[in-house]
Design a protein around this motif. Sequence first.
Motif, PDB file in Angstrom:
ATOM      1  N   CYS A 159       0.794  -1.288   0.156  1.00 37.14           N
ATOM      2  CA  CYS A 159       0.198  -0.005  -0.083  1.00 37.14           C
ATOM      3  C   CYS A 159       0.927   1.188  -0.066  1.00 37.14           C
ATOM      4  CB  CYS A 159      -1.023  -0.012   1.028  1.00 37.14           C
ATOM      5  SG  CYS A 159      -0.197  -0.037   2.962  1.00 37.14           S
ATOM      6  N   CYS A 162      -0.551   4.361  -1.674  1.00 37.59           N
ATOM      7  CA  CYS A 162      -2.100   5.070  -1.267  1.00 37.59           C
ATOM      8  C   CYS A 162      -1.722   6.002  -0.345  1.00 37.59           C
ATOM      9  CB  CYS A 162      -2.516   3.748  -0.290  1.00 37.59           C
ATOM     10  SG  CYS A 162      -3.058   2.242  -1.278  1.00 37.59           S
ATOM     11  N   TRP A 169      -8.388   8.762   0.803  1.00 35.22           N
ATOM     12  CA  TRP A 169      -7.166   7.984   0.421  1.00 35.22           C
ATOM     13  C   TRP A 169      -7.367   8.032  -1.150  1.00 35.22           C
ATOM     14  CZ3 TRP A 169      -3.327   6.934   3.197  1.00 35.22           C
ATOM     15  CH2 TRP A 169      -3.246   7.080   4.674  1.00 35.22           C
ATOM     16  N   CYS A 171      -5.226   5.917  -4.623  1.00 37.85           N
ATOM     17  CA  CYS A 171      -4.144   5.304  -5.294  1.00 37.85           C
ATOM     18  C   CYS A 171      -3.678   5.842  -6.353  1.00 37.85           C
ATOM     19  CB  CYS A 171      -4.813   3.808  -5.385  1.00 37.85           C
ATOM     20  SG  CYS A 171      -3.129   2.688  -6.337  1.00 37.85           S
ATOM     21  N   GLU A 178      -4.087  -2.362  -4.039  1.00 36.52           N
ATOM     22  CA  GLU A 178      -3.805  -0.853  -3.570  1.00 36.52           C
ATOM     23  C   GLU A 178      -5.171  -0.093  -3.787  1.00 36.52           C
ATOM     24  OE1 GLU A 178       0.733   0.160  -3.206  1.00 36.52           O
ATOM     25  OE2 GLU A 178      -0.272   0.228  -5.365  1.00 36.52           O
ATOM     26  N   ILE A 181      -7.964  -1.216  -1.680  1.00 33.82           N
ATOM     27  CA  ILE A 181      -8.066  -0.733  -0.298  1.00 33.82           C
ATOM     28  C   ILE A 181      -8.591   0.730  -0.160  1.00 33.82           C
ATOM     29  CG2 ILE A 181      -6.330   0.130   1.633  1.00 33.82           C
ATOM     30  CD1 ILE A 181      -4.917  -2.587   1.308  1.00 33.82           C
ATOM     31  N   CYS A 182      -7.868   1.646  -1.109  1.00 35.77           N
ATOM     32  CA  CYS A 182      -8.461   3.051  -1.134  1.00 35.77           C
ATOM     33  C   CYS A 182     -10.043   3.049  -1.635  1.00 35.77           C
ATOM     34  CB  CYS A 182      -7.568   3.726  -2.276  1.00 35.77           C
ATOM     35  SG  CYS A 182      -5.749   3.962  -2.021  1.00 35.77           S
ATOM     36  N   ARG A 207      -0.058   1.288   6.182  1.00 31.85           N
ATOM     37  CA  ARG A 207       0.161   0.018   6.473  1.00 31.85           C
ATOM     38  C   ARG A 207       0.232  -0.051   8.144  1.00 31.85           C
ATOM     39  NH1 ARG A 207       4.781  -4.502   4.767  1.00 31.85           N
ATOM     40  NH2 ARG A 207       4.270  -6.143   6.577  1.00 31.85           N
TER      41      ARG A 207
END
Length: 592
Positions: A159, A162, A169, A171, A178, A181-182, A207
């Motif tokens: 990540c 990010c 957030w 990416c 990634e 996650i964003c 992280r």
Amino acid sequence: MGKTQEYLTKKRNKAARKRLSNTIDFTRGVQAAKRRRKAGRRRICEGMCFSLPTPEDPFNDSYKEHLASEKPQKSQKPKSSGITKGSKSSNVESNNEKERVRTSKASIESSLLGSITIQQSSAKNDVTIEPRCPNYECSSRQHQTLSIDNLRVKWKPNCGKCLMKDNSWTCIGDDAFEVAICALLKAKIIKIDNHEKIVREKSMPLRQYINKLDWMFWEACGKGSDILATGRITGMPTHISNVLAVVGHMGQRIGKQIHGKCPLVLLLVHSKEQALEVRSIFRLLKSQLGIHAVSLHTGTPLEHQIKGLDCTEFDVLVATPERLDELLSINAVSISNISLMIVDGLEDMALSGLSDYLLNIKRKASNNVQTIVSSRAFLPETYHICRKLLQDPICRVISDSSMSQSCACISQNVHVLVSEDKRNQKLQKILSHHIGSREKSISSGSGILVLFQHLQSLLHVKGTIQKDYTVGVLCVNDLNEDSQSAHLIREQFRKGQIDVLLATEDCISQIDLSSVSLIVLHEFTANIESYCKILTTMARFTINGVLYTFCSGATAPLASQLIDVLHKCLQPIPPPLKMLADAAKVVVEKKG
């Protein structure tokens, strides 16, 4: 609208449709709508689609500005060289042009197939495939069918790209993990406790704000080995961790251009509610990553799901075991092409009587599919299920270092044998059974470790079994006098060159128990702490861990503590051990 303007509008729409037709989602949508139209099951919204007027746009003229912005530039036509339409040379030029287009298409297809770079390592089934095309909605999603036998998809969670921008957030890269996650952070599906602190200090080490357990889980998934996840309730919800693991896996699968009619990932859940919840997360990620998921559960009629599966293409299949097994039995769906299977909540499935469905599904999947099994706890009744779902070597992911989680799927067999002759006979039966079964199996590993408290008992057993098995001896005298020979014995045992390793309890710290799948305590340990240490450090990379314990009359003072350990580990307690503990309790009461 005049004819000229109508003609230009149609021409612009045609160009826009041609441009959109290159994306896989548009193609899938058109094909699905065509199937529904032919089957007479057109959606309500497909009957009449139009935009309602708004106060800002009362005459629906906003589409003109949108079309004007997408107006393609006119390409300059080459000047004619004075050759008429019907001339022979024009026909030759048109044929040459067709041949040029045909060769260009062939070169594109060959470049797509040649964009796969496979780096094979020395270990079996360890293949890392790196995609050249980072865009997950580009032409790499073509229907290329490649063999995935003996391949394990590997990926690395990260990540680092990010970043926090405008209090959200974002990416800046194109890695699927990634991006996912964003997207989940922006939708507030993943919540970070120190979000305000990150915004205020403008620090971006994402992280360290994610639970360590979840990151360990993703790293284990990226290695390509089977995973046994226990008690994963302290981190983020399990289904979110599973979705991100699927995204990381799919990023590599899509980049490798392995795609077809069958799904690539199978995610099994316990109930309809869980299936819909996981499906909603994938729907959020579909627009950004192009991953299409379908949910199957018993809350929908079977005929409706059969028709839906026939009309759509998908990458991820989220299903309950009973409904999926029913669809597999009538060949309504195929899972022969999946490379990842996740079983979320094995304990709940086993208590609901879904074990047979799981085993049927596993049989119809590929032999080399990566399997992930997660549960709050593992009952002894689920051990045989795990051993049929998972293949060695495995990775263990535990939420804490508690006794019940550290020794998950390790069978503890306690036998009360008063005489030494009976203990030796029982040891002979164990050796003949397990060494015989190990020779029949293809997998190789370390041998059997037998621990003693007294050196005299060790030498007596060595004289009785060394005729039938390759035996190694390790005691305190060997460690002190000749460390090189002791190191050689340990290496031979680790490589499986020694069938049985006889060692005293004092040498236990010199032996790597993580790769030992079977240990026999010929005499119970001096204290319960030593027993717990052996139990929590053995069989870290195997699903077939077994610990045999022989108890005698001298074990009576520790019998009650051993019963407590078995109770914490959800293991059955043998009646002779209870009698031994009761007898020790009576003796203590009489002395008191």
